[in-house]
Design an enzyme around this catalytic site. Sequence first.
Site: not given
Length: 565
Positions: A136, A253
């Site tokens: 992502h 992330s």
Amino acid sequence: MFSLRRLLASLVAIQLSILPLFAAHTDAVTPPSGPGSTGIPPVAPPVATPPANPLPAAVAPVTAAPAPAPNPRTNSLSLPVGMPLPEGSEPEKSVVQIFTSFQEPNWAAPWIFDQPHMASGTGFVIDGNRIMTNAHVVAFTKQLLVRRYHDPQRYFARVEFVAHDIDLAVLKIIDPYTGKDDPSFFKDMKPLVLGPLPKVRSTVVTYGFPAGGQQISYTRGVVSRIEVQGYVHIGNRAFLAVQTDAAINPGNSGGPVIQDDKVVGVAFEGTHALENTGYFIPTIIIHHFLEDIKDGTYDGVPEAGLELANLQNPAFRHMLKLPDDSKRGVRVDQVLDIPSTQALLKPNDVIMQVGDYPVDEDGTITYEGNTVGVSVAIDLAQNNDIVPLKVWRDGKMIDVPLPVKVYKDDYRQGNQYDVLPSYYIYGGLVFTPLSLDYLKTFGNNWADSAGRELIYELAYRHIEDPKHWRPEPVVLASILDHPVNANFTVRGQTMVDKINGIRIERLSDVPKAFAATQGSDAIIEFLPDHHFEVIRKDDAEKANSDILNTYSVMDLNGVLAPSRL
């Protein structure tokens, strides 16, 4: 009932918790929250930890051309996985900050793109002069830049492999002028080593660049729980995940989670509803990804193709002739449309063991001391592997060698990435495949506004009514107003059943059905109420060019484009 396809058919509830993913990925830095998630209380669903967004949305035009196909080249000059780092090494020197410029398509008007955005995430060096991060972080990317530890320079990167189902990606550093790999980036950097699955109550440290900060951040926490969780990025899959109270925030992330100088996971999800709760992808999933791409292609995690039901009811167990002293086994409730599975298993078979793992009556196995979902035993396999099962059938135990394959027929039920939405325009009528991405264009309350028929067709039809299931349901997404369609009472957001009496199974059927028009009128039938609309064939075909010009429906090269099939 639960599924070896990762998640239940309760797609709607699951998706409600992940709808804000891209909004957070682009402009917001606080992870969203919402009801419903697999494996955790409804008040605290996991949401994908978005990259931080330290920069405003890009104002310079960004090309809408698709990202180039990954190049499977590798470099074998660096240390292999498993070789320990030198004594006294510092893992942070192998952690990098990633900057992405990305642009998403508009699924409601599939010939255009939303505005470009910029965001940042984290990655770390692994063997082969590669960088691992989350999928992502790099989804829909147009440009990737990477910054080393204590180095202000930004280097260009490309996506070598991406696994959107398990939210992992591998990057290579490139020379922007030649496009060739640039190994000089990795000078004096050591690949981090993958460690084992950490123990519950053990301590881990997350490394990353949360909230877009320029300096690396460290957060220490305890492993709280290990179980199968929904992976928010893809939306309709669940795999093993590790919960920790180490802070995992936007920008973390893709960063490594470290224990004893070894990577035990990749940070990827957080939750807004619970304090000090984050999730990371364990090395069992990372190893699966790295093994999969060794042949130059990422296939994905295979599926068993089974819908299973717990067998805790003594009467039901007695009916299936299971031993009274056994607490093992889950019942096959339904076999999905996978021929190799249908040839070997049938409803009311009882799965007693998967591989080396006995299956308890609640559908769990014991994996490295943890009680987890039985799907973990399938996740250990690669595409086209054979998984040995012990199955109770008709009062006796049999051995079943089950081939497992990657299942893609439900990919529109999850979030799609790095693909352009397909469409077809006829007389201003915009047709597009039904998908989760399309439903999300209805707004945050899409589960209410989309209507039961569309949701049922996407999420449940293939399970409950497979004989009438369509491989690619088509909707009339909208109407580009023109005199040729001025009197239509249907204005869009409606599923198409038939055109000229031809059942529409997929988008490619639409132009064929219009071409088969007999006489002057084309008849379109919609679901669920079988409402009819009629459009004049000659008028529609004459109006096409004018409609495309009026609404600037162009392909990536600026040419009038009535379709992308």
